[in-house]
Design a protein around this motif. Structure first.
Motif, PDB file in Angstrom:
ATOM      1  N   MET A   1      23.763  38.046  27.966  1.00 56.12           N
ATOM      2  CA  MET A   1      23.963  39.136  28.930  1.00 56.12           C
ATOM      3  C   MET A   1      24.634  40.333  28.252  1.00 56.12           C
ATOM      4  O   MET A   1      24.254  41.484  28.459  1.00 56.12           O
ATOM      5  N   ASN A   2      25.651  40.035  27.417  1.00 49.97           N
ATOM      6  CA  ASN A   2      26.350  41.103  26.730  1.00 49.97           C
ATOM      7  C   ASN A   2      25.429  41.826  25.743  1.00 49.97           C
ATOM      8  O   ASN A   2      25.480  43.042  25.604  1.00 49.97           O
ATOM      9  N   ASN A   3      24.567  41.044  25.051  1.00 53.59           N
ATOM     10  CA  ASN A   3      23.614  41.648  24.117  1.00 53.59           C
ATOM     11  C   ASN A   3      22.624  42.540  24.850  1.00 53.59           C
ATOM     12  O   ASN A   3      22.220  43.591  24.333  1.00 53.59           O
ATOM     13  N   LEU A   4      22.232  42.127  26.060  1.00 48.00           N
ATOM     14  CA  LEU A   4      21.305  42.928  26.848  1.00 48.00           C
ATOM     15  C   LEU A   4      21.948  44.250  27.261  1.00 48.00           C
ATOM     16  O   LEU A   4      21.308  45.310  27.203  1.00 48.00           O
ATOM     17  N   MET A   5      23.230  44.182  27.667  1.00 42.93           N
ATOM     18  CA  MET A   5      23.954  45.400  28.032  1.00 42.93           C
ATOM     19  C   MET A   5      24.086  46.340  26.843  1.00 42.93           C
ATOM     20  O   MET A   5      23.936  47.562  26.974  1.00 42.93           O
ATOM     21  N   GLN A   6      24.336  45.772  25.674  1.00 45.73           N
ATOM     22  CA  GLN A   6      24.456  46.579  24.466  1.00 45.73           C
ATOM     23  C   GLN A   6      23.129  47.271  24.147  1.00 45.73           C
ATOM     24  O   GLN A   6      23.102  48.440  23.749  1.00 45.73           O
ATOM     25  N   THR A   7      22.035  46.535  24.325  1.00 48.19           N
ATOM     26  CA  THR A   7      20.705  47.113  24.057  1.00 48.19           C
ATOM     27  C   THR A   7      20.405  48.257  25.006  1.00 48.19           C
ATOM     28  O   THR A   7      19.928  49.322  24.581  1.00 48.19           O
ATOM     29  N   PHE A   8      20.683  48.049  26.297  1.00 47.80           N
ATOM     30  CA  PHE A   8      20.462  49.117  27.273  1.00 47.80           C
ATOM     31  C   PHE A   8      21.329  50.328  26.965  1.00 47.80           C
ATOM     32  O   PHE A   8      20.895  51.475  27.113  1.00 47.80           O
TER      33      PHE A   8
ATOM     34  N   ALA B   1      28.685  49.626  40.715  1.00 47.83           N
ATOM     35  CA  ALA B   1      28.655  48.409  41.537  1.00 47.83           C
ATOM     36  C   ALA B   1      27.900  47.288  40.826  1.00 47.83           C
ATOM     37  O   ALA B   1      28.228  46.107  40.993  1.00 47.83           O
ATOM     38  N   GLY B   2      26.881  47.658  40.034  1.00 49.62           N
ATOM     39  CA  GLY B   2      26.105  46.653  39.321  1.00 49.62           C
ATOM     40  C   GLY B   2      26.621  46.354  37.927  1.00 49.62           C
ATOM     41  O   GLY B   2      25.965  45.623  37.179  1.00 49.62           O
ATOM     42  N   HIS B   3      27.786  46.932  37.562  1.00 53.49           N
ATOM     43  CA  HIS B   3      28.387  46.717  36.232  1.00 53.49           C
ATOM     44  C   HIS B   3      27.398  47.036  35.118  1.00 53.49           C
ATOM     45  O   HIS B   3      27.211  46.265  34.183  1.00 53.49           O
ATOM     46  N   TRP B   4      26.748  48.211  35.256  1.00 49.29           N
ATOM     47  CA  TRP B   4      25.725  48.608  34.293  1.00 49.29           C
ATOM     48  C   TRP B   4      26.322  48.822  32.898  1.00 49.29           C
ATOM     49  O   TRP B   4      25.719  48.451  31.902  1.00 49.29           O
ATOM     50  N   HIS B   5      27.500  49.421  32.833  1.00 54.04           N
ATOM     51  CA  HIS B   5      28.204  49.600  31.565  1.00 54.04           C
ATOM     52  C   HIS B   5      29.324  48.572  31.448  1.00 54.04           C
ATOM     53  O   HIS B   5      29.603  47.825  32.397  1.00 54.04           O
ATOM     54  N   GLU B   6      29.983  48.558  30.309  1.00 54.49           N
ATOM     55  CA  GLU B   6      31.046  47.588  30.079  1.00 54.49           C
ATOM     56  C   GLU B   6      32.263  47.858  30.959  1.00 54.49           C
ATOM     57  O   GLU B   6      32.971  46.939  31.355  1.00 54.49           O
ATOM     58  N   SER B   7      32.524  49.121  31.263  1.00 55.22           N
ATOM     59  CA  SER B   7      33.694  49.474  32.058  1.00 55.22           C
ATOM     60  C   SER B   7      33.532  49.044  33.509  1.00 55.22           C
ATOM     61  O   SER B   7      32.439  49.102  34.075  1.00 55.22           O
ATOM     62  N   ALA B   8      34.651  48.626  34.114  1.00 56.83           N
ATOM     63  CA  ALA B   8      34.662  48.281  35.537  1.00 56.83           C
ATOM     64  C   ALA B   8      35.325  49.374  36.363  1.00 56.83           C
ATOM     65  O   ALA B   8      35.602  49.173  37.545  1.00 56.83           O
ATOM     66  N   ASN B   9      35.588  50.534  35.737  1.00 59.07           N
ATOM     67  CA  ASN B   9      36.278  51.629  36.410  1.00 59.07           C
ATOM     68  C   ASN B   9      35.276  52.692  36.851  1.00 59.07           C
ATOM     69  O   ASN B   9      34.479  53.181  36.040  1.00 59.07           O
ATOM     70  N   LEU B  10      35.320  53.062  38.131  1.00 63.94           N
ATOM     71  CA  LEU B  10      34.367  54.036  38.666  1.00 63.94           C
ATOM     72  C   LEU B  10      34.469  55.393  37.984  1.00 63.94           C
ATOM     73  O   LEU B  10      33.469  56.109  37.846  1.00 63.94           O
ATOM     74  N   TRP B  11      35.672  55.762  37.547  1.00 68.51           N
ATOM     75  CA  TRP B  11      35.836  57.051  36.856  1.00 68.51           C
ATOM     76  C   TRP B  11      34.903  57.155  35.654  1.00 68.51           C
ATOM     77  O   TRP B  11      34.349  58.229  35.380  1.00 68.51           O
TER      78      TRP B  11
ATOM     79  N   GLY C   1      29.503  54.813  18.576  1.00 68.79           N
ATOM     80  CA  GLY C   1      30.819  54.443  18.095  1.00 68.79           C
ATOM     81  C   GLY C   1      31.788  55.611  18.077  1.00 68.79           C
ATOM     82  O   GLY C   1      32.991  55.425  18.234  1.00 68.79           O
ATOM     83  N   VAL C   2      31.248  56.829  17.936  1.00 69.97           N
ATOM     84  CA  VAL C   2      32.094  58.027  17.904  1.00 69.97           C
ATOM     85  C   VAL C   2      32.367  58.555  19.308  1.00 69.97           C
ATOM     86  O   VAL C   2      33.517  58.836  19.670  1.00 69.97           O
ATOM     87  N   VAL C   3      31.320  58.685  20.124  1.00 70.06           N
ATOM     88  CA  VAL C   3      31.480  59.333  21.439  1.00 70.06           C
ATOM     89  C   VAL C   3      31.699  58.335  22.564  1.00 70.06           C
ATOM     90  O   VAL C   3      32.145  58.714  23.651  1.00 70.06           O
ATOM     91  N   GLY C   4      31.391  57.057  22.339  1.00 71.94           N
ATOM     92  CA  GLY C   4      31.525  56.073  23.399  1.00 71.94           C
ATOM     93  C   GLY C   4      30.378  56.188  24.397  1.00 71.94           C
ATOM     94  O   GLY C   4      29.401  56.916  24.177  1.00 71.94           O
ATOM     95  N   ASP C   5      30.495  55.472  25.507  1.00 69.95           N
ATOM     96  CA  ASP C   5      29.476  55.548  26.556  1.00 69.95           C
ATOM     97  C   ASP C   5      29.727  56.774  27.420  1.00 69.95           C
ATOM     98  O   ASP C   5      30.833  56.983  27.920  1.00 69.95           O
ATOM     99  N   LEU C   6      28.693  57.574  27.602  1.00 68.94           N
ATOM    100  CA  LEU C   6      28.802  58.727  28.489  1.00 68.94           C
ATOM    101  C   LEU C   6      28.748  58.263  29.938  1.00 68.94           C
ATOM    102  O   LEU C   6      28.208  57.202  30.252  1.00 68.94           O
ATOM    103  N   SER C   7      29.284  59.073  30.825  1.00 66.06           N
ATOM    104  CA  SER C   7      29.199  58.751  32.243  1.00 66.06           C
ATOM    105  C   SER C   7      27.750  58.866  32.710  1.00 66.06           C
ATOM    106  O   SER C   7      26.924  59.568  32.096  1.00 66.06           O
TER     107      SER C   7
END
Length: 206
Positions: free
Chosen positions: A1-8, A159-169, A67-73
């Motif tokens: 599951m984690n590998n799938l999230m990383q791929t997406f 709500a679907g935990h699409w990214h690794e973060s659980a924070n709505l911000w 790795g530099v910019v992280g996940d964008l919103s």
């Protein structure tokens, strides 16, 4: 599951990098790119970023970018992607103003300036969730339907935990979006002041 999230996440960032490059190329072109050209460029550039190309790099180029910019919103990502659409309606001044005001208040407090931590609200605060819905409602009342569904997708992704973060911000705001709103706000105020000055010069007596 984690590998799938990383791929997406890498696919998202690859498309986003392609969108940024296309927008920069568009700035240098006198004519807007046809839709088919944009689609082909997205496929080409996104693949160049996503697949390992060697050149002494162990990972795909997009992995280093992430790795530099992280996940964008989600909001930033969708604003970039939809800016390539042929009938894209720019974000209204009121949206940029509200976003810039939120960023100016949010980031100092989230970084420890003061006793209140608004970032903690993103972990399931009902009041914050209602405020986000109200913000989407205001976008709808301002006849900017794109803003409504962009925020809605951001909420659904959270709500679907699409990214690794659980924070709505993290699904609604990031530093790049804040910088975009601030620079857009400053540019709009400068244009209004310039146009007002020109109007006064043209219509002054004599």
């Amino acid at each position: 599951m984690n590998n799938l999230m990383q791929t997406f996440a890498l696919i998202e960032m690859s498309i986003t990098c392609a969108a940024v490059i296309i927008l920069l190329l568009q700035k240098t072109s006198a004519q807007p790119f046809p839709v088919i050209v944009k689609v082909l460029l997205i496929l080409l550039i996104a693949n160049l970023f996503f697949w390992p190309l060697g050149l002494g790099m162990e990972l795909p180029l997009v992995a280093y970018v992430r790795g530099v910019v992280g996940d964008l919103s989600i909001v930033t990502m969708l604003l970039l992607w939809t800016s390539l659409l042929p009938k894209n309606k720019p974000a209204p001044f009121a949206f940029k103003f509200a976003l810039a005001l939120i960023a100016i208040i949010f980031y100092p407090l989230a970084l420890g300036l003061g006793m209140m931590d608004p970032y903690a609200w993103g972990y399931g605060s009902i009041g914050f969730f209602i405020a986000v819905l109200f913000f989407a409602l205001v976008c709808g009342l301002a006849h900017w339907s794109k803003g409504v569904w962009i925020i809605a997708i951001g909420i659904l992704a959270w709500a679907g935990h699409w990214h690794e973060s659980a924070n709505l911000w993290d699904y609604l705001l990031d530093p790049f979006l804040a910088i975009w709103a601030l620079t857009g706000l400053i540019a709009a105020l400068y244009r209004r002041r310039r146009d007002k000055a020109r109007s006064g010069y043209l219509f002054r007596p004599g």
